[in-house]
Structure formats: C-alpha cells, structure tokens
Design an enzyme around this catalytic site. Structure first.
Site, PDB file in Angstrom:
ATOM      1  N   ASP A 103       1.610  -0.916   0.000  1.00  0.00           N
ATOM      2  CA  ASP A 103       2.582  -0.259  -0.874  1.00  0.00           C
ATOM      3  C   ASP A 103       3.795   0.049  -0.014  1.00  0.00           C
ATOM      4  OD1 ASP A 103       4.116   1.422  -2.415  1.00  0.00           O
ATOM      5  OD2 ASP A 103       2.628   3.027  -2.557  1.00  0.00           O
ATOM      6  N   LYS A 123      14.475   0.722   0.932  1.00  0.00           N
ATOM      7  CA  LYS A 123      14.065   0.002  -0.279  1.00  0.00           C
ATOM      8  C   LYS A 123      15.188  -0.041  -1.319  1.00  0.00           C
ATOM      9  CE  LYS A 123      10.100  -0.065  -3.452  1.00  0.00           C
ATOM     10  NZ  LYS A 123       8.808   0.614  -3.720  1.00  0.00           N
ATOM     11  N   GLU A 175       3.857  -2.229  -8.968  1.00  0.00           N
ATOM     12  CA  GLU A 175       3.216  -0.978  -8.568  1.00  0.00           C
ATOM     13  C   GLU A 175       2.382  -0.321  -9.676  1.00  0.00           C
ATOM     14  OE1 GLU A 175       6.618   0.948  -6.859  1.00  0.00           O
ATOM     15  OE2 GLU A 175       6.599  -0.458  -5.184  1.00  0.00           O
ATOM     16  N   ASP A 227       5.130   6.096 -13.196  1.00  0.00           N
ATOM     17  CA  ASP A 227       5.270   5.998 -11.745  1.00  0.00           C
ATOM     18  C   ASP A 227       6.663   6.466 -11.311  1.00  0.00           C
ATOM     19  OD1 ASP A 227       5.466   5.271  -9.100  1.00  0.00           O
ATOM     20  OD2 ASP A 227       4.837   3.188  -9.382  1.00  0.00           O
TER      21      ASP A 227
END
Lengths: 619, 239
Positions: free
Chosen positions: A9, A71, A170, A192
């Site tokens: 992850d 990211k 994810e 999420d």
C-alpha cells in the site's frame, strides 16, 4: 529469488507491506516493530537518502530536503499542481506542461523515483523477513487514479527493482481483506479517506467473487487538507493574539504542521488537546510562543466543509450501482482519516447505518494486496476480483464533442474499437485525441493522449480505414493499437500523457457533468447539426448555381426560401430550429439530388458520395 | 459457430474443446448473447446474466488464466474475458441491450431522436410556442423587478399551468410509446422462442426479424424524443 508476491500500500502519508504465508497475512514490521513506514524521503548533505521514520524525525530541521506526500504528484504535470505547491516546503521544478519534478540539494528527481525509494525500503523489509529476495509485488492505487497516475505508480515499482504484477484499487483491496471469509451474498461500501485521496467503492460479494459495481472519488481530498486548514488557523490565531505574524518559512510551517497533525489524531480519542509550540520565529525576527487548547468541536468546525466533500461521490456511486443507501449491507472504513468521529457520523448519515470499524484502517489495504498476491501466485484459488474503470474513456469527434467508447464503471479488462478515415483526398495522417472524463465536450475532459495515425497511403478521402483498438487492461491502464484494415499492418501506440487538468478539476468532473448535462446536450446537438447544415447549404447553393435553372420556378423558390431559413437558423443558436430547417432543406432538395444523379449519368462521370463519418481529422 | 481448436485441430463450438478440453478461440463476430450463453431475448433474467458473468470470469479472467502455461491460451482467455465483460456491460442495461440488437440486425444507423413522432406534431408545435412565451414572460417579469405590470403575473401563471398540462399529456404519450416498445419486445422474444437456432433461419424469418427490430428502433427513438422534450419543458418551467 522467492516466488512470493508481496502486497504494498503506497500511501500519501504512510506505506505498508504485507505478505500471505500458509493462509495467513502478515503485515511486515521494521526492525523497531513499526508496521507503518512514513512515505517520506529526506536528502542529507552526504550519504544515502533517509526513508520512513528516520526521514520524518528530521523533517523540521531539514524541511527543504524532506519530501513528503509525493503521491500527490505522481503522474502529474507541473501546471496541474500549482495549488499544492504554494504550501510545500520543498521545491518543484519543470515547465508547466512537463511532468513535475522535485529538486533537492541540486538533484532533480521525478515522483516515481522518490516513490521507488520508499518501495525499495519496503521490498528490503519483506526480503529480510522472508529470508530471500522478493521480486514481485502488487501495488495499490486509489480507485479514482487516472491512467497517468497508474502508469507512474507502475514505473516506480520498476525503478525499485520490483516486477509489478498488478496494480489494484485500494478500496477493492480493503474489501478483499475484509470479506475473505464471507460466503454469503452481500453488498458493501468501502469508504476510503486517506492522507491525500478519497475513494468510495460499492461491491457485491458472492461466493469468493468481489464484484465492483461502481466507484467514485476525489484524488485531491484527504487528511493533508485538514492539516493545511489547521496550520492556517494557527497562523491567523497567532496574529490575532499578538498583533504580529509568524514567519512563512518552511522551518516554522513544518513545525506547526507536525504539531497540528498530531493534535488532529489525538482529537479522535479526546475531547480536547493542548497545542504547545514554543519559540516560533516571527516575521519581525523575534521568537514567540503559541499555546492553545484545541477542542474537538473546533476541529470539526474547521474541517466540516472539507469532510462534506465526500458526500456527493458517495451518493453517485450508490446510484451508479443501481442501489439505494439502505440496500448496502455494510460500510467499511479505510484510511487514517476515518478515525475522526466527524467522518464516522457523516458516513452514518449517508448510508443510514453504523459503519464497520473492525478492520485496522491503516493496514487493511496492504493486507488485501497481499491476498491478491497469493491469488496471482496460485496460493489462493477461491477468490476473484472483478474491478471496473473509474472514468469514461473516449475520443474527440468532429466539432469538439467527446464520443465515449468505454463507459465509467465498466468491468475491466475492456475494449472498444473505432474505425478512422480521412476527410480529404491524399490525407496521410489522422489526429486522434484520447480523453478521460464524463463531460459531453472534449475540451472539458482530461486529455490522456494525442497522436497522429501517420503513414497512410495517399488515397481519396474516406477510403482508408484505420481500426484503432483501445484496451483498458486489468490494471486500469490504457493500451492502444492501430490496424490498417487493407494492409493488415498493426502498430502499438505509445500512450503518453500530453497534458491534464488540475486535480480539483478532475474531481469536479462528474459533478459538472451532472450539472451541465442539459447544457452539454444542447451544445452537442448544436455542433452536430451546424456542421451538417453548413455542408448541405454549401452543396445546395453550388448545385443550384450549376443546375438550378433545370428545376421549375416554384421548386427553385422553395429551395431558395429554405436555404435562407437555414442560414438564419445558423446565425441563431437554437438547434431545434436548425434541425427543423435542415430537415426541411433535405426534403426540398430531393428533386435536386435526383437531377444531379441524372446529370452525372448523362455526363458518364462517376459520382462519389462524400464520407460522412471521420472523427477528428486534419492535414 | 465452429472454430478450430488450436490444441487438437478439431472443429468445435462453445468455449471449450470437447475433444481435448482446451479453451477454444472465440469466432469473429460472435454476438454477446451467445458468448454469455443466453437466448437472444430482450427480457433476460438478470440473475442468470450475472451468474453467467461470474462463471465465465471464474474460467477466463486474467487472474485465473495466469496459471495457463501456454501463452496462446492466455491470449485466447484474455480475449474472451474482454468479450464477456463488454457483453455483460451491454446486456445488463435494457436500453443498451435493445440498441445492441438493433445494431446487430440493421448495422450502424443514424439516430433519429431529433425527428418528431407523427402523433406529436401538433402538440410539439404548441409546446414549443408555449415554452418561448413562458421564457419571454419570465424575462419580462425579471425586467419589471419590483415594479410589476398589472396582469403580467396572472398571464405567466396561466402559461405555466398550460405547459404543465402538456407535460402531463406527454407523460401519457410516453407511456403509450413505452407500451408499444414492450409489445414489440414481446414479439421479438416470441420469435426467439419459436426459432431456437438462428443459424438455420430461413429468409422469411430473417425479414421478420429485421421488421421487428426496425419497429423497436422507431419506438426507442420516439421515447428518446419525448424524453428530451420533457427535459426541455422541465428546464423551462424550473429555470
């Protein structure tokens, strides 16, 4: 080399690695027994870069060379990230239309290179744990990541010496970790909210199949935004209290950010927390202190509007899944930000039920990735993920409209074909503009790629037939091939991003396409009919000047009258009127067309009908 | 439709070779109904469609095909997986399903949703006029602001209520078109039931198929026309 496929992850704030062994998943800790690896890389004056906890520990001392939240810049052009750049302590470089890069201590690095350093650390961690070198990995990305962001993530894996056997979403990974031992049919929502991105996915679980029904999200929404809001609050409170301002330097900014981030996390478990920031540099060169009690309700007031941005994507995803909120059996929370009571309350309101908080929101995604690794290595055989593509894919057609070829929420892998032809004689290249997004007009969507199908043999317009195949693979990544239908020659086309929208704009997409649906439809109908009308009017005038005298007077008058009406409609803006005029014109010119055919036969010439369909052509 | 098994060269049909058990290539132009093993009907059982989608994915999804040692077999499975996905995505939505049938039978055709259905000629003309009057009256009202011209408000209310009446009328028409569509759907499905094997259909049945599908296409266009008109009226009413 070991044949285990690890699950990673790669998060905005933290990254996690896990592996499945003997039917059980282990989240692999570092030597200090820490399972979370902060997604931070720091460059010191000499020596190898620091990664993870070590990098985080020196952030305040070395803010200009400590790279966090990388990211957010994966697969992005410089022009797309100007907003986040303003509150960043490290330096971004590159021309606006170039892929953004990071500059530190004279070195220029790409976001995939920085991410690769984090991935390598996790790879080494896993290799040490397993006692053999790991070569393959599954890496997770937000479901709402676009093509370029997925590509960049895959590239990062390659740079870290990992074969990325699969990119998975994810929320899907989280569902896998959560629902592994559930055999009955159920519908779940995965909410999420991480450090930098928000995803919502609706899945149907049925006998080992994890079927994604719909997904939505916002690639620019997360805990980072709350931190930023809190930092701004500290700055303004400080100024209000003292009458002078804090320095806007990275050294001060990062200290405040670290303190408020810690406070934010504590407020998920306490009603109030003491902020203590001694010896802060102020603008007038002195130092001063900031002490304040921050209550949970204050935090909630400051963050409510940010958190509420999750509501619309949730509603849309549920709707796209063809369900009502009450039909969702369970809501799973993923990502550190879902620890906030405010977020949990909101989820409860939207889905009309208490969210499930039994899984660890920080580890669940890596666990799911490890399970998928075991599926692909053959260790687990009764599980299958059926995922979807998050955004519609299409091409630009005549007049700037977007023609959707693969709709959002289509199961992947998926494919679509489109035949392109030339518009004019001897044209040797056709422009193809590939788009991702939900709006009707090409200009309102994100450009994925623009390329020319070149080397076409010179032929009359409309004769060449180039079949272009678009494949969204199981990673959600686009592949394009072109095939000349006459020669059978096939060619793979490298799809490289040319430019994109800012992240805000990407997340605004679906919102807008709902709000502008009517407006878009009108614009599109106008564009479609305008072109047709112009073509028919020009052809009619030309033919009338050549052969008009052969028609009888009343018919001639009628045609002239309708041409006039059509031209007036063209000057107006109502496509309904234009359409009506065009229909009348087509009807009235029938005798003219017959006449033309007769003339052509008389002249023994050949009559070639013009090609009507040739998307996006030039040259 | 039969294809050659790349493993044992026998001519076979279906997804697997009955001789050697290998995965068979999918014939070019195989339609989505037969790929998913379903009758070519409009009223499909959604539960069965989904079951087929799951079962076939269990066999051909790239995650499963990854275990095949022969690269050609993996390619064949990948192609199947894509067709299964595209097929499921097309057939699960009723409108898309009918559009697909129409395209299969009649080829690419120009959508005629801009054409006014004959029954609606007069109504459409009146509605268009009313909409522009409502628009003008609203603008006049805006221009007048706090200083309204006496009687103007009543005029607007009258126009709006007439437009609303037409909206209801259109909804009724839509219902009728919808019913027309349903009856054509039933005709199609009945034809499907009576001629199980389309490969041996004679020319007459083919002509009948095309006739029904053409009627289906017309009904779809009518509904889409009414829908866009209803949308425009609502825009005018609630702008």
């Amino acid at each position: 080399m070991i044949n285990k496929i690890i699950g990673i992850d790669l998060g905005t704030t933290n990254s996690v690695v896990a592996v499945m062994e003997g039917g059980k998943v282990t989240v692999i800790p570092d030597d200090e027994q820490q399972k979370l690896c902060p997604s931070i890389v720091a460059f010191e004056e000499v020596g190898t870069p620091l990664v993870g906890v070590a990098a985080r520990n020196q952030l305040v001392l070395n803010p200009r060379n400590t790279i966090y939240s990388i990211k957010r810049f994966m697969g992005r052009r410089h022009s797309e990230v100007t907003k986040e750049e303003s509150s960043l302590s490290y330096e971004l470089v590159g021309k606006p239309e170039e892929m953004v890069r990071v500059k530190s201590r004279g070195r220029v690095l790409t976001p995939p290179e920085i991410s690769a350093m984090i991935l390598r650390t996790l790879k080494d961690r896993a290799s040490r744990y397993l006692g053999a070198e790991v070569g393959q990995a599954i890496i997770t990305v937000p479901a709402y990541f676009n093509d370029s962001q997925r590509q960049a993530t895959k590239d990062a894996g390659g740079l870290a010496g990992l074969e990325v056997v699969r990119i998975i979403n994810e929320p899907t990974a989280a569902a896998l970790a959560y629902g592994l031992d559930r055999k009955h049919v159920s519908k779940i929502a995965v909410f999420d909210l991480g450090g930098g991105t928000f995803d919502i996915s609706i899945l149907e679980l049925s006998e080992g199949i994890f079927h994604v029904l719909a997904t939505n999200g916002d690639t620019h929404l997360g805990g980072d935004d709350l931190d930023k809001r809190l930092v701004e609050w500290v700055y303004s409170e400080f100024e209000g209290e003292n009458g002078f301002a804090l320095r806007r330097a990275p050294e001060v900014f990062e200290r405040v950010r670290q303190e408020v981030e810690k406070a934010k996390c504590e407020l998920s478990f306490n009603e109030g927390v003491e902020l203590s920031l001694p010896l802060l540099d102020t603008r007038d060169g002195k130092v001063s202190n900031f002490h304040r009690t921050l209550s949970r309700s204050k935090l909630e007031t400051l963050s409510r509007d940010i958190v509420e941005r999750t509501i619309n994507p949730c509603r849309r995803a549920v709707d796209d899944a063809g369900l009502a909120p009450s039909e969702i059996d369970e809501v799973i929370l993923v990502g550190g930000s879902t620890r906030m009571p405010l977020v949990r309350d909101l989820v409860k309101v939207v889905f009309e039920k208490e969210p499930n908080t039994s899984v660890n929101p920080d580890e669940v995604v890596a666990i799911g990735a490890a399970i998928q690794g075991a599926v692909l290595s053959g260790d687990v055989s009764d599980v299958l993920l059926l995922d979807v593509n998050p955004l519609s894919l299409g091409i630009e057609t005549y007049g700037g409209a977007m023609s959707k070829l693969i709709f959002r929420n289509s199961p992947i892998p998926a494919t679509a074909k489109e035949v392109f032809t030339t518009a004019v004689d001897n044209q040797t290249a056709i422009d193809v503009h590939i788009l991702q997004g939900e709006r009707e007009m090409a200009a309102d969507n994100r450009t994925l790629a623009r390329f020319a199908l070149s080397g076409i043999k010179p032929q009359p317009g409309g004769v060449p037939r180039i079949e272009v195949t678009f494949v969204i693979d199981v990673n959600g990544i686009l592949n394009v091939t072109a095939k000349d239908q006459f020669t059978g020659k096939e060619e793979h086309i490298e799809v490289k991003p040319t430019y994109g929208l800012t992240e805000e704009e990407v997340s605004r997409h679906v919102d807008e396409s709902v709000e502008h649906a009517f407006e878009d439809m009108d614009r599109r109908m106008w564009v479609d009919h305008k072109q047709e009308a112009e073509r028919v009017v020009a052809a009619t005038i030309k033919t009338m000047s050549q052969h008009g005298e052969k028609l009888d007077g009343s018919m001639r008058e009628k045609i002239v009258g309708i041409v006039d009406r059509t031209q007036k409609a063209l000057a107006g803006g109502d496509w309904h009127e234009l359409k009506a005029a065009l229909d009348a014109l087509n009807e009235a010119t029938l005798p003219l067309a017959e006449l033309l055919v007769t003339e052509a036969i008389k002249a023994e010439g050949t009559l070639r009908t013009p090609g009507t369909h040739s998307p996006s052509s030039q040259h | 439709m039969r294809v050659v098994c790349i493993s044992c060269d026998s001519r076979e049909s279906g997804h697997w070779c009955s001789q050697c058990g290998a995965i068979l290539p999918t014939p070019e132009n195989e339609d989505y109904f037969s790929i998913l093993g379903l009758p070519q009907k409009i009223n499909l059982d959604d539960a069965i469609l989904k079951e087929r989608f799951f079962d076939l994915n269990r066999a051909f999804h790239p995650d499963r095909a990854a275990k095949l040692s022969d690269e050609r077999m993996r390619e064949i499975a990948l192609r199947k997986s894509v067709l299964i996905n595209n097929g499921f995505n097309t057939l699960r939505d009723r409108t898309r399903r009918i559009q697909y049938l129409v395209r299969q039978e009649l080829g690419e055709r120009e959508e005629k949703s801009g054409h006014v259905p004959v029954e609606l000629f007069e109504l459409v003309e009146e509605v268009n006029e009313l909409m522009s009057e409502v628009h003008q009256a609203k603008q006049a009202k805006e221009r007048a602001g706090n200083d309204p011209v006496p009687g103007n408000g009543d005029h607007l209310i009258a126009l709006i209520s007439r437009l609303q009446e037409h909206l209801q009328g259109l909804t009724t028409h839509r219902g009728a078109f919808e019913q027309g569509l349903r009856s054509k759907e039933q005709e199609w499905d009945a034809l499907c039931d009576s001629t199980h094997n389309f490969e041996v259909l004679d020319v007459l049945a083919r002509a009948k198929r095309r006739q029904i599908v053409a009627a289906l296409a017309v009904k779809m266009d009518e509904i889409s026309y009414v829908d866009s008109l209803i949308r425009r009226i609502k825009d005018t009413l609630y702008e």
